[in-house]
Motif scaffolding. Structure first.
Motif, PDB file in Angstrom:
ATOM      1  N   ARG A  79       0.855  -1.186   0.000  1.00  0.00           N
ATOM      2  CA  ARG A  79       0.000   0.000   0.000  1.00  0.00           C
ATOM      3  C   ARG A  79       0.884   1.227   0.000  1.00  0.00           C
ATOM      4  NH1 ARG A  79      -4.019  -0.593   4.964  1.00  0.00           N
ATOM      5  NH2 ARG A  79      -3.708   1.644   4.792  1.00  0.00           N
ATOM      6  N   ALA A  80       0.533   2.228  -0.781  1.00  0.00           N
ATOM      7  CA  ALA A  80       1.341   3.442  -0.904  1.00  0.00           C
ATOM      8  C   ALA A  80       1.450   4.214   0.408  1.00  0.00           C
ATOM      9  CB  ALA A  80       0.766   4.341  -1.990  1.00  0.00           C
ATOM     10  N   ASP A  81       0.460   4.098   1.282  1.00  0.00           N
ATOM     11  CA  ASP A  81       0.464   4.865   2.528  1.00  0.00           C
ATOM     12  C   ASP A  81       1.232   4.177   3.658  1.00  0.00           C
ATOM     13  OD1 ASP A  81      -1.551   2.885   2.574  1.00  0.00           O
ATOM     14  OD2 ASP A  81      -2.630   3.945   4.168  1.00  0.00           O
ATOM     15  N   ILE A  82       1.753   2.976   3.418  1.00  0.00           N
ATOM     16  CA  ILE A  82       2.499   2.255   4.453  1.00  0.00           C
ATOM     17  C   ILE A  82       3.937   2.060   3.983  1.00  0.00           C
ATOM     18  CG2 ILE A  82       2.689   0.114   5.773  1.00  0.00           C
ATOM     19  CD1 ILE A  82      -0.325  -0.153   5.587  1.00  0.00           C
ATOM     20  N   GLN A  83       4.891   2.582   4.757  1.00  0.00           N
ATOM     21  CA  GLN A  83       6.300   2.524   4.400  1.00  0.00           C
ATOM     22  C   GLN A  83       7.081   1.465   5.159  1.00  0.00           C
ATOM     23  OE1 GLN A  83       7.406   4.490   1.844  1.00  0.00           O
ATOM     24  NE2 GLN A  83       5.238   4.968   1.716  1.00  0.00           N
ATOM     25  N   GLU A  84       6.519   0.999   6.261  1.00  0.00           N
ATOM     26  CA  GLU A  84       7.219   0.018   7.083  1.00  0.00           C
ATOM     27  C   GLU A  84       6.214  -0.818   7.859  1.00  0.00           C
ATOM     28  OE1 GLU A  84       9.713   2.522   9.508  1.00  0.00           O
ATOM     29  OE2 GLU A  84       8.226   2.608  11.088  1.00  0.00           O
ATOM     30  N   CYS A  85       6.711  -1.914   8.412  1.00  0.00           N
ATOM     31  CA  CYS A  85       5.885  -2.798   9.226  1.00  0.00           C
ATOM     32  C   CYS A  85       6.681  -3.142  10.480  1.00  0.00           C
ATOM     33  CB  CYS A  85       5.536  -4.057   8.427  1.00  0.00           C
ATOM     34  SG  CYS A  85       4.346  -5.122   9.254  1.00  0.00           S
ATOM     35  N   ASP A  86       6.056  -3.031  11.634  1.00  0.00           N
ATOM     36  CA  ASP A  86       6.729  -3.305  12.903  1.00  0.00           C
ATOM     37  C   ASP A  86       6.300  -4.656  13.457  1.00  0.00           C
ATOM     38  OD1 ASP A  86       7.778  -0.792  12.676  1.00  0.00           O
ATOM     39  OD2 ASP A  86       6.627   0.091  14.303  1.00  0.00           O
ATOM     40  N   TYR A  87       7.286  -5.407  13.941  1.00  0.00           N
ATOM     41  CA  TYR A  87       7.049  -6.679  14.611  1.00  0.00           C
ATOM     42  C   TYR A  87       7.569  -6.573  16.032  1.00  0.00           C
ATOM     43  CZ  TYR A  87       6.417  -8.715   9.971  1.00  0.00           C
ATOM     44  OH  TYR A  87       5.974  -9.004   8.709  1.00  0.00           O
ATOM     45  N   LYS A  88       6.828  -7.112  16.989  1.00  0.00           N
ATOM     46  CA  LYS A  88       7.339  -7.264  18.351  1.00  0.00           C
ATOM     47  C   LYS A  88       7.918  -8.671  18.434  1.00  0.00           C
ATOM     48  CE  LYS A  88       4.731  -7.958  22.049  1.00  0.00           C
ATOM     49  NZ  LYS A  88       3.824  -7.731  23.196  1.00  0.00           N
ATOM     50  N   VAL A  89       9.166  -8.782  18.883  1.00  0.00           N
ATOM     51  CA  VAL A  89       9.842 -10.065  19.032  1.00  0.00           C
ATOM     52  C   VAL A  89      10.042 -10.313  20.521  1.00  0.00           C
ATOM     53  CG1 VAL A  89      11.942 -11.363  18.511  1.00  0.00           C
ATOM     54  CG2 VAL A  89      10.997  -9.792  16.802  1.00  0.00           C
ATOM     55  N   THR A  90       9.515 -11.446  21.006  1.00  0.00           N
ATOM     56  CA  THR A  90       9.609 -11.810  22.417  1.00  0.00           C
ATOM     57  C   THR A  90      10.514 -13.025  22.554  1.00  0.00           C
ATOM     58  OG1 THR A  90       7.377 -10.994  22.846  1.00  0.00           O
ATOM     59  CG2 THR A  90       8.309 -12.516  24.463  1.00  0.00           C
ATOM     60  N   VAL A  91      11.584 -12.872  23.331  1.00  0.00           N
ATOM     61  CA  VAL A  91      12.561 -13.940  23.548  1.00  0.00           C
ATOM     62  C   VAL A  91      12.431 -14.424  24.993  1.00  0.00           C
ATOM     63  CG1 VAL A  91      15.011 -14.550  23.526  1.00  0.00           C
ATOM     64  CG2 VAL A  91      14.112 -12.913  21.853  1.00  0.00           C
ATOM     65  N   THR A  92      12.310 -15.753  25.159  1.00  0.00           N
ATOM     66  CA  THR A  92      12.234 -16.364  26.488  1.00  0.00           C
ATOM     67  C   THR A  92      13.470 -17.228  26.685  1.00  0.00           C
ATOM     68  OG1 THR A  92       9.824 -16.426  26.342  1.00  0.00           O
ATOM     69  CG2 THR A  92      10.845 -17.813  28.027  1.00  0.00           C
ATOM     70  N   VAL A  93      14.149 -17.038  27.822  1.00  0.00           N
ATOM     71  CA  VAL A  93      15.364 -17.794  28.126  1.00  0.00           C
ATOM     72  C   VAL A  93      15.275 -18.402  29.518  1.00  0.00           C
ATOM     73  CG1 VAL A  93      16.794 -16.280  26.669  1.00  0.00           C
ATOM     74  CG2 VAL A  93      16.614 -15.818  29.124  1.00  0.00           C
ATOM     75  N   THR A  94      16.118 -19.405  29.765  1.00  0.00           N
ATOM     76  CA  THR A  94      16.296 -19.986  31.097  1.00  0.00           C
ATOM     77  C   THR A  94      17.738 -19.751  31.509  1.00  0.00           C
ATOM     78  OG1 THR A  94      14.616 -21.673  30.710  1.00  0.00           O
ATOM     79  CG2 THR A  94      16.200 -22.121  32.462  1.00  0.00           C
ATOM     80  N   THR A  95      17.930 -19.400  32.790  1.00  0.00           N
ATOM     81  CA  THR A  95      19.277 -19.123  33.290  1.00  0.00           C
ATOM     82  C   THR A  95      19.808 -20.306  34.111  1.00  0.00           C
ATOM     83  OG1 THR A  95      18.664 -18.164  35.429  1.00  0.00           O
ATOM     84  CG2 THR A  95      18.619 -16.694  33.502  1.00  0.00           C
ATOM     85  N   ASP A  96      21.086 -20.230  34.439  1.00  0.00           N
ATOM     86  CA  ASP A  96      21.719 -21.315  35.189  1.00  0.00           C
ATOM     87  C   ASP A  96      21.223 -21.442  36.628  1.00  0.00           C
ATOM     88  OD1 ASP A  96      22.971 -18.968  36.012  1.00  0.00           O
ATOM     89  OD2 ASP A  96      24.996 -19.801  35.933  1.00  0.00           O
ATOM     90  N   ILE A  97      20.482 -20.452  37.142  1.00  0.00           N
ATOM     91  CA  ILE A  97      19.893 -20.599  38.483  1.00  0.00           C
ATOM     92  C   ILE A  97      18.392 -20.877  38.410  1.00  0.00           C
ATOM     93  CG2 ILE A  97      21.689 -19.193  39.575  1.00  0.00           C
ATOM     94  CD1 ILE A  97      19.517 -16.976  39.896  1.00  0.00           C
ATOM     95  N   GLY A  98      17.887 -21.122  37.194  1.00  0.00           N
ATOM     96  CA  GLY A  98      16.504 -21.531  37.030  1.00  0.00           C
ATOM     97  C   GLY A  98      15.504 -20.425  36.741  1.00  0.00           C
ATOM     98  N   GLN A  99      15.975 -19.202  36.583  1.00  0.00           N
ATOM     99  CA  GLN A  99      15.037 -18.152  36.215  1.00  0.00           C
ATOM    100  C   GLN A  99      14.572 -18.357  34.767  1.00  0.00           C
ATOM    101  OE1 GLN A  99      15.175 -14.028  37.769  1.00  0.00           O
ATOM    102  NE2 GLN A  99      17.410 -14.335  37.573  1.00  0.00           N
TER     103      GLN A  99
END
Length: 112
Positions: A79-99
């Motif tokens: 579409r001529a009126d849209i120049q970009e598209c935004d995505y939200k990226v959600t990253v989930t990790v586990t740490t060495d202490i269990g978080q």
């Protein structure tokens, strides 16, 4: 969840390395042991995020308190009126202490 400080911009045909830092949520000696998931949503500034599968995530690596991955794909509506598209990226990790931690960032798809 609150958006991370990172915003990445790429063109639809590019593959970009993204680094998601979790330092502000972890003890100084704590490390990430796994990247559990990377989710994507079409981002609406009003808070109405819609799940999508436009992006492709590969090459996941861990460097201490930083999760890294390659991202490709994404699109901009024809579409001529849209120049970009935004995505939200959600990253989930586990740490060495269990978080189990999540962090968000915005990925802007834009033709330069």
């Amino acid at each position: 969840m609150a958006l991370s400080k990172i915003t990445i911009q790429k063109q639809p045909g590019e593959t970009r390395l993204v680094s998601m830092e979790f330092t502000n949520k972890m003890d100084s000696a704590e490390t990430i042991v796994s990247i559990d998931s990377i989710q994507q949503f079409l981002y609406d500034a009003d808070g109405a995020d819609a799940p999508t599968s436009d992006l492709v995530f590969t090459g996941q690596t861990i460097n201490g308190q930083i999760a890294q991955f390659l991202v490709s794909g994404g699109s901009i509506p024809d579409r001529a009126d849209i120049q970009e598209c935004d995505y939200k990226v959600t990253v989930t990790v586990t740490t060495d202490i269990g978080q189990i931690l999540e962090n968000d960032g915005i990925l802007k798809i834009r033709e330069d």
